[in-house]
Motif scaffolding. Structure first.
Motif, PDB file in Angstrom:
ATOM      1  N   ALA A 132       0.695  -1.038  -0.188  1.00 36.57           N
ATOM      2  CA  ALA A 132      -0.126  -0.252   0.351  1.00 36.57           C
ATOM      3  C   ALA A 132       0.967   1.221   0.097  1.00 36.57           C
ATOM      4  CB  ALA A 132      -1.005   0.177   1.091  1.00 36.57           C
ATOM      5  N   GLU A 133       1.786   0.903   0.356  1.00 34.99           N
ATOM      6  CA  GLU A 133       2.987   2.325   0.641  1.00 34.99           C
ATOM      7  C   GLU A 133       3.498   2.840  -0.914  1.00 34.99           C
ATOM      8  OE1 GLU A 133       5.964   1.150   4.012  1.00 34.99           O
ATOM      9  OE2 GLU A 133       4.617   1.948   5.712  1.00 34.99           O
ATOM     10  N   GLY A 134       3.422   1.640  -1.238  1.00 34.47           N
ATOM     11  CA  GLY A 134       4.056   1.551  -2.785  1.00 34.47           C
ATOM     12  C   GLY A 134       3.341   2.272  -3.678  1.00 34.47           C
ATOM     13  N   ALA A 135       2.017   2.106  -2.963  1.00 31.21           N
ATOM     14  CA  ALA A 135       0.782   2.309  -4.564  1.00 31.21           C
ATOM     15  C   ALA A 135       0.668   2.947  -3.960  1.00 31.21           C
ATOM     16  CB  ALA A 135       0.165   1.338  -4.133  1.00 31.21           C
ATOM     17  N   ALA A 136       0.445   4.202  -2.252  1.00 34.73           N
ATOM     18  CA  ALA A 136       0.142   5.356  -2.403  1.00 34.73           C
ATOM     19  C   ALA A 136       1.212   6.377  -3.322  1.00 34.73           C
ATOM     20  CB  ALA A 136       0.402   5.490  -0.520  1.00 34.73           C
ATOM     21  N   ALA A 137       2.682   5.778  -2.544  1.00 33.98           N
ATOM     22  CA  ALA A 137       3.161   6.780  -3.720  1.00 33.98           C
ATOM     23  C   ALA A 137       3.181   7.004  -5.172  1.00 33.98           C
ATOM     24  CB  ALA A 137       5.074   6.284  -3.311  1.00 33.98           C
ATOM     25  N   ILE A 138       2.895   5.930  -5.851  1.00 33.64           N
ATOM     26  CA  ILE A 138       3.125   6.448  -7.057  1.00 33.64           C
ATOM     27  C   ILE A 138       1.767   6.753  -7.347  1.00 33.64           C
ATOM     28  CG2 ILE A 138       2.380   5.060  -9.738  1.00 33.64           C
ATOM     29  CD1 ILE A 138       4.286   2.907  -8.099  1.00 33.64           C
ATOM     30  N   SER A 139       0.359   7.184  -6.887  1.00 38.06           N
ATOM     31  CA  SER A 139      -0.799   6.814  -7.332  1.00 38.06           C
ATOM     32  C   SER A 139      -1.028   8.587  -6.940  1.00 38.06           C
ATOM     33  CB  SER A 139      -1.651   5.873  -6.888  1.00 38.06           C
ATOM     34  OG  SER A 139      -2.584   5.877  -6.045  1.00 38.06           O
ATOM     35  N   GLY A 140      -0.860   8.587  -5.360  1.00 36.26           N
ATOM     36  CA  GLY A 140      -1.543   9.307  -4.749  1.00 36.26           C
ATOM     37  C   GLY A 140      -2.885   9.474  -4.669  1.00 36.26           C
ATOM     38  N   GLY A 141      -3.640  10.809  -4.608  1.00 36.52           N
ATOM     39  CA  GLY A 141      -4.549  10.984  -3.923  1.00 36.52           C
ATOM     40  C   GLY A 141      -6.011   9.873  -4.882  1.00 36.52           C
ATOM     41  N   SER A 142      -5.266   9.596  -6.364  1.00 31.74           N
ATOM     42  CA  SER A 142      -6.358   8.651  -6.975  1.00 31.74           C
ATOM     43  C   SER A 142      -6.680   7.645  -7.020  1.00 31.74           C
ATOM     44  CB  SER A 142      -5.755   9.764  -8.511  1.00 31.74           C
ATOM     45  OG  SER A 142      -4.692   8.791  -8.405  1.00 31.74           O
ATOM     46  N   TRP A 143      -6.314   7.555  -6.167  1.00 31.68           N
ATOM     47  CA  TRP A 143      -6.005   5.621  -6.135  1.00 31.68           C
ATOM     48  C   TRP A 143      -7.364   5.090  -6.014  1.00 31.68           C
ATOM     49  CZ3 TRP A 143      -3.126   1.819  -6.723  1.00 31.68           C
ATOM     50  CH2 TRP A 143      -3.529   0.603  -6.495  1.00 31.68           C
ATOM     51  N   PRO A 144      -8.445   6.004  -5.510  1.00 28.25           N
ATOM     52  CA  PRO A 144      -9.927   5.137  -5.789  1.00 28.25           C
ATOM     53  C   PRO A 144     -10.526   5.340  -7.201  1.00 28.25           C
ATOM     54  CG  PRO A 144      -9.756   6.887  -3.411  1.00 28.25           C
ATOM     55  CD  PRO A 144      -8.233   7.255  -4.321  1.00 28.25           C
ATOM     56  N   LEU A 145      -9.905   6.074  -7.780  1.00 24.85           N
ATOM     57  CA  LEU A 145      -9.939   5.546  -9.502  1.00 24.85           C
ATOM     58  C   LEU A 145      -9.488   4.311 -10.604  1.00 24.85           C
ATOM     59  CD1 LEU A 145      -9.499   8.935 -10.691  1.00 24.85           C
ATOM     60  CD2 LEU A 145     -11.832   8.127 -10.825  1.00 24.85           C
ATOM     61  N   ILE A 146      -8.557   3.923  -9.185  1.00 24.91           N
ATOM     62  CA  ILE A 146      -7.741   3.050  -9.935  1.00 24.91           C
ATOM     63  C   ILE A 146      -8.056   1.715  -8.324  1.00 24.91           C
ATOM     64  CG2 ILE A 146      -5.504   1.892  -9.573  1.00 24.91           C
ATOM     65  CD1 ILE A 146      -4.183   4.306  -9.912  1.00 24.91           C
ATOM     66  N   ALA A 147      -9.027   2.392  -7.033  1.00 20.28           N
ATOM     67  CA  ALA A 147      -9.155   0.553  -6.934  1.00 20.28           C
ATOM     68  C   ALA A 147      -9.807  -0.835  -7.765  1.00 20.28           C
ATOM     69  CB  ALA A 147      -9.643   1.000  -5.759  1.00 20.28           C
ATOM     70  N   PRO A 148     -11.033  -0.510  -8.067  1.00 21.52           N
ATOM     71  CA  PRO A 148     -12.027  -1.289  -9.104  1.00 21.52           C
ATOM     72  C   PRO A 148     -11.072  -2.040  -9.511  1.00 21.52           C
ATOM     73  CG  PRO A 148     -12.839   0.432  -8.809  1.00 21.52           C
ATOM     74  CD  PRO A 148     -11.629   1.024  -8.089  1.00 21.52           C
ATOM     75  N   TRP A 149      -9.628  -1.629 -10.151  1.00 20.46           N
ATOM     76  CA  TRP A 149      -9.346  -2.451 -11.335  1.00 20.46           C
ATOM     77  C   TRP A 149      -8.746  -3.343 -10.738  1.00 20.46           C
ATOM     78  CZ3 TRP A 149     -10.238  -1.867 -16.449  1.00 20.46           C
ATOM     79  CH2 TRP A 149     -10.658  -0.234 -16.805  1.00 20.46           C
ATOM     80  N   VAL A 150      -7.938  -3.206  -9.419  1.00 21.17           N
ATOM     81  CA  VAL A 150      -7.075  -4.247  -8.606  1.00 21.17           C
ATOM     82  C   VAL A 150      -8.059  -5.346  -8.220  1.00 21.17           C
ATOM     83  CG1 VAL A 150      -6.111  -4.661  -6.736  1.00 21.17           C
ATOM     84  CG2 VAL A 150      -5.457  -2.382  -7.952  1.00 21.17           C
ATOM     85  N   GLY A 151      -9.660  -4.948  -7.826  1.00 24.60           N
ATOM     86  CA  GLY A 151     -10.425  -5.493  -7.042  1.00 24.60           C
ATOM     87  C   GLY A 151     -10.880  -6.700  -9.214  1.00 24.60           C
ATOM     88  N   ALA A 152     -10.719  -6.079  -9.460  1.00 27.23           N
ATOM     89  CA  ALA A 152     -11.129  -7.066 -11.202  1.00 27.23           C
ATOM     90  C   ALA A 152     -10.092  -8.502 -11.286  1.00 27.23           C
ATOM     91  CB  ALA A 152     -11.430  -5.587 -11.830  1.00 27.23           C
ATOM     92  N   LEU A 153      -8.772  -7.210 -11.695  1.00 27.26           N
ATOM     93  CA  LEU A 153      -7.781  -8.129 -11.653  1.00 27.26           C
ATOM     94  C   LEU A 153      -7.994  -9.448 -10.835  1.00 27.26           C
ATOM     95  CD1 LEU A 153      -4.614  -8.719 -12.858  1.00 27.26           C
ATOM     96  CD2 LEU A 153      -3.559  -7.241 -11.060  1.00 27.26           C
ATOM     97  N   GLY A 154      -7.769  -9.244  -8.875  1.00 30.78           N
ATOM     98  CA  GLY A 154      -8.137 -10.674  -8.230  1.00 30.78           C
ATOM     99  C   GLY A 154      -8.971 -11.177  -9.018  1.00 30.78           C
ATOM    100  N   ALA A 155     -10.182 -10.709  -9.247  1.00 28.49           N
ATOM    101  CA  ALA A 155     -11.939 -11.608  -9.202  1.00 28.49           C
ATOM    102  C   ALA A 155     -11.578 -12.500 -10.823  1.00 28.49           C
ATOM    103  CB  ALA A 155     -13.045 -10.975  -9.625  1.00 28.49           C
ATOM    104  N   PHE A 156     -10.354 -12.273 -12.325  1.00 31.12           N
ATOM    105  CA  PHE A 156     -10.613 -12.615 -13.182  1.00 31.12           C
ATOM    106  C   PHE A 156      -8.943 -13.783 -12.905  1.00 31.12           C
ATOM    107  CE2 PHE A 156      -6.952 -12.495 -16.292  1.00 31.12           C
ATOM    108  CZ  PHE A 156      -7.443 -13.390 -17.863  1.00 31.12           C
TER     109      PHE A 156
END
Length: 600
Positions: A443-467
């Motif tokens: 999470a620390e690594g993801a936060a460093a890269i994405s900053g405050g825009s992470w909520p836009l990315i969060a569902p894609w991670v969930g979809a990747l997990g389901a796939f």
């Protein structure tokens, strides 16, 4: 080692290995998950320097959690196979036979509404396996029937199998994290109340994003499989499609608010199905024209499976409708009673099997065998044995079928859940390196890269997990703590980011190879996974994009921000798409034959 990028990559390694083996090498989950587990153990022992005793304790905790999941899954599969063997499912199917000759209406009522109910009751890919053969029997091309079954495995999936992706996936995914306990304390909630609040956020996001799913489904149905290949033929029934959508999603949100995460899809699907069936019988919002697929001789060979439509489902009704539905109704009543009657709930939750301080590690857990939904599902199955006058042979067949279906899932879960628990329990309490747990480091690594825009990315991670895993529950188990920690790192309510994860996990189900293969097998459509994937990925892309936008706006609100800009772009893109559909011209017969092959 203190390089955040390297540590984050190593924390991701077990999940990355599983993803490569599943998606890249097409290994089944029962082989890929054990390899991922071994990688997690190696990283935990030699990088995070966890004590071997701690790794073993976390693994035992994971096996116990996997056992509770399998208990629920077995109950869900047993009830479905019981109703199939007894003939009740045939009676339920027969009730849909005379809804409407319009294929768009049939797809929405059977796929979206009945499919949502089946998802709420059974989950784990069963809706497509039930819906696809039913649609095939009604005259749908096999590929169209599977596509419809896969598309509806999005909005209702977060509350499938009486809420397993939220209760077990999110609940166990966040369990044992001190940061989560601290957040719960700040909010003044108990753990169950905290999970319920996440469930309500998930239902609310689904209600907004899922509003268009029935309409998208029928547009794809007419655009890919219609005689004139016009997406606008699906667009023509938009009032009925939107009405059917809210008939399910509004009760779903209200159910999440007042009853918790077990029931939103179950009750939303049942209430929506009852309401829409009643109003449709009186012509409310019914289309004036009737859409059909055209002569069977004009269909592409790639649309058709090896199973004859007449054999796809027995449309006879060997028993009355009420008798056929009774086990489901009993299940619903018992689930509600055990959740809302305080004394009964207190009694059932009080019967627990505690497992404290496993191997002296400080890790503890417990199992409540009579409060878990699996008990109610098995009880409803036993009720069906007697109500439907099943013979011993039929009962044995139902148990054998459900147990056989459980085997593949069992192997995958018995390694997937311990893998996740090792990641979660790898914090400073059980390691000698002083490092934060692997999900927190990631999470620390993801936060460093994405900053405050992470909520836009969060569902894609969930979809990747389901796939990758073929399961919204496993996706939530794997990524919930990572999403929570990322939300905390960027300074937003972390539970909202977890809700975005759960929504994305549901949106990834239409492209799960496991679901595609299972649904295709029910109509004899094998070897066409790529054809279906190219269609259903459009739904997943929309779901993750819209889910990220709604999650971001739930957190930050409308304003001059990335979420609002993305919302404007999405609306503009949809408007342009609708305009193109409305201008779409009919294809010639020659083009139809060519497109039947190219679009298959």
């Amino acid at each position: 080692m203190d390089n955040l990028a390297v540590l984050a990559l190593l924390a991701l390694a077990p999940i990355l290995v599983v993803g490569v083996l599943l998606a890249g090498f097409r290994w089944p989950a029962k082989f890929a998950m054990p390899v991922g587990y071994v990688v997690a153990v190696v990283v935990a022992l030699f990088v995070w320097r966890m004590d071997f005793n701690g790794v073993l304790a976390a693994s035992i905790e994971g096996v116990i959690t996997a056992g509770t999941m399998l208990y629920i899954v077995f109950g869900a599969l047993l009830l479905l196979s019981t109703l199939t063997v007894s003939g009740a499912m045939s009676a339920i199917r027969a009730g849909f036979d005379n809804i409407s000759p319009d294929r768009r209406v049939q797809a929405i009522i059977i796929g979206w509404l009945f499919g949502s109910f089946i998802e709420g009751a059974s989950g784990f890919g069963t809706p497509a396996a039930v819906v696809a053969p039913l649609l095939l029997a009604l005259g749908f091309p096999a590929m169209a029937a599977v596509m419809v079954g896969l598309i509806i495995q999005s909005t209702p999936v977060s509350f499938g199998a009486v809420g397993t992706p939220i209760i077990i996936g999110v609940g166990q995914g966040l369990g044992g994290d001190p940061a989560v306990a601290e957040r719960i304390s700040v909010l003044g909630l108990t753990m169950p109340e905290f999970i319920n609040s996440i469930g309500l956020q998930v239902a609310s996001i689904h209600a907004i994003v899922g509003l268009l799913i029935p309409l998208i489904m029928v547009c794809m149905l007419t655009g890919f499989f219609g005689p004139e290949k016009r997406f606008r033929d699906g667009l023509a029934v938009w009032p009925f499609a939107i009405y059917a959508s809210v008939a399910m999603t509004i009760p779903s949100v209200l159910t999440a608010r007042f009853f918790g995460p077990e029931f939103p899809s179950l009750f939303g699907g049942l209430i929506g199905l009852t309401l829409v069936m009643f109003t449709s019988s009186r012509g409310f919002l019914m289309p004036k024209d009737t859409f059909d697929f055209g002569p069977r001789s004009s269909w592409s060979e790639r649309w058709m499976g090896t199973l004859e439509p007449a054999k796809a489902a027995d449309m006879s009704a060997p028993m009355g409708t009420l008798r056929a539905w009774s086990p489901y109704l009993l299940m619903g009543l018992l689930l509600v009673a055990t959740r809302v009657i305080p004394d009964l709930k207190r009694f059932l939750t009080g019967i627990a099997i505690p497992v404290r301080d496993i191997l002296g590690s400080g890790i503890s857990t417990s199992v409540q065998p009579f409060y878990l939904p699996g008990f109610v599902l098995i009880l409803a199955s036993v009720f069906a044995f007697f109500l439907h006058r099943m013979t011993r042979r039929e009962v044995f067949q139902a148990v054998k079928v459900s147990a056989g279906q459980l085997v593949g899932t069992a192997v995958a879960l018995l390694f997937a859940v311990p893998l996740v628990r090792i990641l979660i329990q790898s914090g400073p309490e059980l390691n000698a390196s002083g490092l934060s747990s692997m999900p927190v480091t990631l999470a620390e690594g993801a936060a460093a890269i994405s900053g405050g825009s992470w909520p836009l990315i969060a569902p894609w991670v969930g979809a990747l997990g389901a796939f990758v895993a073929g399961s919204n529950t496993v996706s939530n188990l794997t990524f919930s703590q990572f999403q929570f920690s990322t939300g905390a790192q960027i300074g937003v309510p972390p539970e909202a980011v977890v809700a975005g994860q759960a929504v994305g996990g549901a949106g990834g189900n239409p492209i799960s190879i496991h679901n595609i293969v299972a649904a295709s097998a029910t109509v004899g459509l094998l070897g066409r996974e790529g054809d279906l994937l190219r269609k259903t990925i459009l739904v997943t892309m929309y779901y993750c994009l819209a889910g990220g936008i709604v999650t971001f706006l739930f957190i930050h609100g409308l304003g001059l921000n990335a979420g609002t800009i993305m919302l404007v772009l999405l609306i503009a893109s949809l408007a342009l798409l609708v305009r193109w559909m409305l201008k779409q011209k009919p294809h010639t017969q020659a083009h139809q034959r060519k497109d039947a092959t190219n679009m298959a």
